[in-house]
Design a protein around this motif. Structure first.
Motif, PDB file in Angstrom:
ATOM      1  N   UNK A   1     -60.697 -22.564  30.218  1.00  0.00           N
ATOM      2  CA  UNK A   1     -59.568 -21.763  29.843  1.00  0.00           C
ATOM      3  C   UNK A   1     -59.927 -20.312  29.270  1.00  0.00           C
ATOM      4  N   UNK A   2     -60.972 -19.970  28.874  1.00  0.00           N
ATOM      5  CA  UNK A   2     -61.517 -18.636  28.637  1.00  0.00           C
ATOM      6  C   UNK A   2     -60.745 -17.938  27.544  1.00  0.00           C
ATOM      7  N   UNK A   3     -60.309 -18.503  26.639  1.00  0.00           N
ATOM      8  CA  UNK A   3     -59.289 -18.110  25.648  1.00  0.00           C
ATOM      9  C   UNK A   3     -59.938 -17.161  24.582  1.00  0.00           C
ATOM     10  N   UNK A   4     -59.180 -15.924  24.420  1.00  0.00           N
ATOM     11  CA  UNK A   4     -59.366 -15.074  23.213  1.00  0.00           C
ATOM     12  C   UNK A   4     -58.736 -15.532  21.771  1.00  0.00           C
ATOM     13  N   UNK A   5     -59.508 -16.209  21.017  1.00  0.00           N
ATOM     14  CA  UNK A   5     -59.137 -16.801  19.901  1.00  0.00           C
ATOM     15  C   UNK A   5     -58.334 -16.037  19.019  1.00  0.00           C
ATOM     16  N   UNK A   6     -58.437 -14.623  19.072  1.00  0.00           N
ATOM     17  CA  UNK A   6     -57.799 -13.784  18.130  1.00  0.00           C
ATOM     18  C   UNK A   6     -56.288 -13.512  18.618  1.00  0.00           C
ATOM     19  N   UNK A   7     -56.041 -13.768  19.717  1.00  0.00           N
ATOM     20  CA  UNK A   7     -54.885 -13.164  20.465  1.00  0.00           C
ATOM     21  C   UNK A   7     -53.705 -13.994  20.724  1.00  0.00           C
ATOM     22  N   UNK A   8     -53.751 -15.230  20.022  1.00  0.00           N
ATOM     23  CA  UNK A   8     -52.781 -16.505  20.678  1.00  0.00           C
ATOM     24  C   UNK A   8     -51.561 -16.678  19.691  1.00  0.00           C
ATOM     25  N   UNK A   9     -51.717 -16.211  18.409  1.00  0.00           N
ATOM     26  CA  UNK A   9     -50.928 -16.685  17.312  1.00  0.00           C
ATOM     27  C   UNK A   9     -49.462 -16.486  17.488  1.00  0.00           C
ATOM     28  N   UNK A  10     -48.978 -15.444  18.176  1.00  0.00           N
ATOM     29  CA  UNK A  10     -47.709 -15.288  18.532  1.00  0.00           C
ATOM     30  C   UNK A  10     -47.316 -16.317  19.543  1.00  0.00           C
ATOM     31  N   UNK A  11     -47.934 -16.562  20.403  1.00  0.00           N
ATOM     32  CA  UNK A  11     -47.650 -17.625  21.292  1.00  0.00           C
ATOM     33  C   UNK A  11     -47.031 -19.101  20.790  1.00  0.00           C
ATOM     34  N   UNK A  12     -47.715 -19.559  19.737  1.00  0.00           N
ATOM     35  CA  UNK A  12     -47.502 -20.662  19.216  1.00  0.00           C
ATOM     36  C   UNK A  12     -46.501 -20.652  17.464  1.00  0.00           C
ATOM     37  N   UNK A  13     -46.237 -19.551  17.381  1.00  0.00           N
ATOM     38  CA  UNK A  13     -45.425 -19.364  16.226  1.00  0.00           C
ATOM     39  C   UNK A  13     -44.272 -20.328  15.967  1.00  0.00           C
ATOM     40  N   UNK A  14     -43.377 -20.473  17.179  1.00  0.00           N
ATOM     41  CA  UNK A  14     -42.420 -21.334  17.192  1.00  0.00           C
ATOM     42  C   UNK A  14     -42.724 -22.553  17.077  1.00  0.00           C
ATOM     43  N   UNK A  15     -43.825 -22.874  17.634  1.00  0.00           N
ATOM     44  CA  UNK A  15     -44.057 -24.503  17.889  1.00  0.00           C
ATOM     45  C   UNK A  15     -44.757 -24.964  16.316  1.00  0.00           C
ATOM     46  N   UNK A  16     -45.658 -24.030  15.846  1.00  0.00           N
ATOM     47  CA  UNK A  16     -46.055 -24.445  14.641  1.00  0.00           C
ATOM     48  C   UNK A  16     -45.051 -24.633  13.433  1.00  0.00           C
ATOM     49  N   UNK A  17     -44.080 -23.500  13.399  1.00  0.00           N
ATOM     50  CA  UNK A  17     -42.982 -23.712  12.734  1.00  0.00           C
ATOM     51  C   UNK A  17     -42.173 -25.089  12.774  1.00  0.00           C
ATOM     52  N   UNK A  18     -41.896 -25.261  14.136  1.00  0.00           N
ATOM     53  CA  UNK A  18     -41.217 -26.718  14.617  1.00  0.00           C
ATOM     54  C   UNK A  18     -42.089 -27.845  14.000  1.00  0.00           C
ATOM     55  N   UNK A  19     -43.382 -27.729  14.127  1.00  0.00           N
ATOM     56  CA  UNK A  19     -43.878 -28.952  13.874  1.00  0.00           C
ATOM     57  C   UNK A  19     -44.055 -29.293  12.083  1.00  0.00           C
ATOM     58  N   UNK A  20     -44.165 -28.321  11.524  1.00  0.00           N
ATOM     59  CA  UNK A  20     -43.880 -28.100   9.990  1.00  0.00           C
ATOM     60  C   UNK A  20     -42.714 -28.784   9.623  1.00  0.00           C
ATOM     61  N   UNK A  21     -41.465 -28.162  10.256  1.00  0.00           N
ATOM     62  CA  UNK A  21     -40.318 -28.897   9.866  1.00  0.00           C
ATOM     63  C   UNK A  21     -40.066 -30.179  10.369  1.00  0.00           C
ATOM     64  N   UNK A  22     -40.313 -30.699  11.513  1.00  0.00           N
ATOM     65  CA  UNK A  22     -40.441 -32.073  12.066  1.00  0.00           C
ATOM     66  C   UNK A  22     -41.424 -33.166  10.837  1.00  0.00           C
ATOM     67  N   UNK A  23     -42.435 -32.680  10.558  1.00  0.00           N
ATOM     68  CA  UNK A  23     -43.427 -33.534   9.561  1.00  0.00           C
ATOM     69  C   UNK A  23     -42.834 -33.295   8.161  1.00  0.00           C
ATOM     70  N   UNK A  24     -41.991 -32.278   7.728  1.00  0.00           N
ATOM     71  CA  UNK A  24     -41.639 -32.075   6.362  1.00  0.00           C
ATOM     72  C   UNK A  24     -42.993 -31.691   5.514  1.00  0.00           C
ATOM     73  N   UNK A  25     -43.854 -30.736   6.182  1.00  0.00           N
ATOM     74  CA  UNK A  25     -45.047 -30.149   5.453  1.00  0.00           C
ATOM     75  C   UNK A  25     -45.165 -28.818   5.367  1.00  0.00           C
TER      76      UNK A  25
END
Length: 402
Positions: free
Chosen positions: A22-46
């Protein structure tokens, strides 16, 4: 560090190869997952949700909600257990679990207690990381919430694959650009010949007073000259210095990225990380393909085997040769050193698990992966070491000339 037996997936070599693909730049992807991490926290109530990718040495947080975290050692992570699972991993109370209760996130100020993780699995069943939710309070997740978290994990993997596809498309576009330049090279010779011939005929035509012929040949000359100018524009890209594209580094940007990702590891262990570049070639671009995986594993390995107060020095340079440019990388540490037998094992693609200078227990695959990636890129690796005085890794990677 405790003397725990850290978990290792049964397919760890294949898992690490997949992550490197996948050759991922670990420092450049936070914006790509911002909506999904927010959704996961909402779903779990954490309070917290994280997307973590785990390489041979480090857990990289590439998406986060509720906690500003970029990385931690693999030994400290809870997700290292999640990636050994086929379904999920839950810790009802981190403070009551001897595997985790000594780690920084359990104590103040974070005081985390609850953990639930879902593996991030590719189509071949390889877990490259985990989606996890955490909270300061104790939780119970319903089966419905757990299923929703698994759906979010699937979408995270879809985005990782999309990221990889975009990178491949960018490479294909670059290849197309190179083909365009080759065509331009091929047509310059014939066009230049036409222009030269038309200039001769024009001179002869003037002396013979063939006005109509002269005008016709002038048109040919004008059109051919325009094509030649166009070819020159294609070849030069109208830029004296080309900036790095999405799939490229220059020495300056490569240095900055390595410091961004790996200086925190060195600082945490009170090690000085120096990264030097050849200033005369700092703006020359080259492919970033697998460079973060290769250099990251070498630097993380150096951090592991260098005691506090030590030094790690990385030197980056480009050497121009007739058939290919060579990217030269030197990673030198003041660590414990390695034996001739261990050097032989690394260079033949195998090295056993060993203990770091602060008690870090290795997972045994980081340097094997480095050797594998260098071989795939038709590069070479040389190792010199002296027990108790440090180790030097020298890498030479051929780069396609622009």
């Amino acid at each position: 560090m405790s003397e725990l037996n850290y978990p290792v997936p049964y397919n760890e070599p294949e898992r690490l190869l997949k992550l490197s693909d996948f050759d991922i730049d670990y420092g450049s992807m936070n914006e790509s997952f911002k909506d999904l991490t927010h959704l996961a926290a909402k779903v779990a109530g954490t309070e917290i949700s994280l997307v973590n990718l785990i390489d041979a040495y480090t857990q990289w947080t590439v998406g986060s909600h509720g906690l500003d975290l970029q990385q931690m050692t693999r030994e400290e992570s809870v997700c290292q257990y999640t990636i050994t699972q086929t379904d999920q991993f839950e810790v009802p109370d981190l403070s009551a679990d001897d595997r985790f209760n000594k780690n920084f996130y359990v104590g103040a100020p974070l005081s985390l207690r609850y953990y639930f993780g879902v593996p991030l699995r590719d189509n071949d069943g390889l877990n490259i990381g985990a989606l996890c939710v955490l909270d300061r309070g104790l939780k119970i997740l319903s089966p419905e919430k757990i299923e929703l978290l698994k759906i979010i994990a699937l979408e995270i993997m879809n985005r990782v694959k999309t990221y990889q596809t975009m990178e491949l498309l960018q490479n294909k576009l670059k290849d197309a650009s190179e083909s365009k330049k080759k065509v331009a090279h091929d047509i310059r010779g014939p066009i230049a010949g036409i222009i030269g011939l038309s200039e001769i005929i024009t001179e002869q035509g003037k002396s013979a007073n063939f006005d109509q012929v002269i005008e016709f040949i002038k048109l040919i000359h004008s059109g051919s000259k325009s094509l030649l100018d166009l070819a020159d524009d294609i070849l030069s890209d109208n830029d004296e210095v080309k900036a790095p594209g999405i799939n490229e580094f220059d020495l300056s940007s490569f240095r900055a990225k390595l410091l961004e990702l790996y200086e925190p590891q060195a600082t945490y262990k009170k090690i000085k990380l120096n990264i030097n570049i050849n200033p005369d070639k700092k703006n020359i671009v080259f492919s970033k393909n697998k460079l973060l995986q290769i250099n990251g594993n070498l630097i993380s390995n150096a951090v592991k085997f260098t005691p506090p107060g030590g030094t790690i020095t990385v030197d980056l340079d480009l050497v121009f040769k007739r058939d290919a440019n060579i990217l030269k990388i030197v990673v030198a540490d003041s660590g414990v050193g390695i034996s001739e037998d261990e050097i032989g094992q690394i260079l033949t693609g195998g090295i056993g698990t060993t203990q770091g200078t602060a008690g870090e227990k290795g997972y045994g695959f980081g340097l094997s992966l480095v050797k594998h990636l260098i071989d795939k890129l038709n590069g070479e690796m040389f190792i010199t070491s002296e027990k108790g005085r440090g180790t030097v890794f020298r890498i030479e990677l051929p780069q396609r000339q622009s």
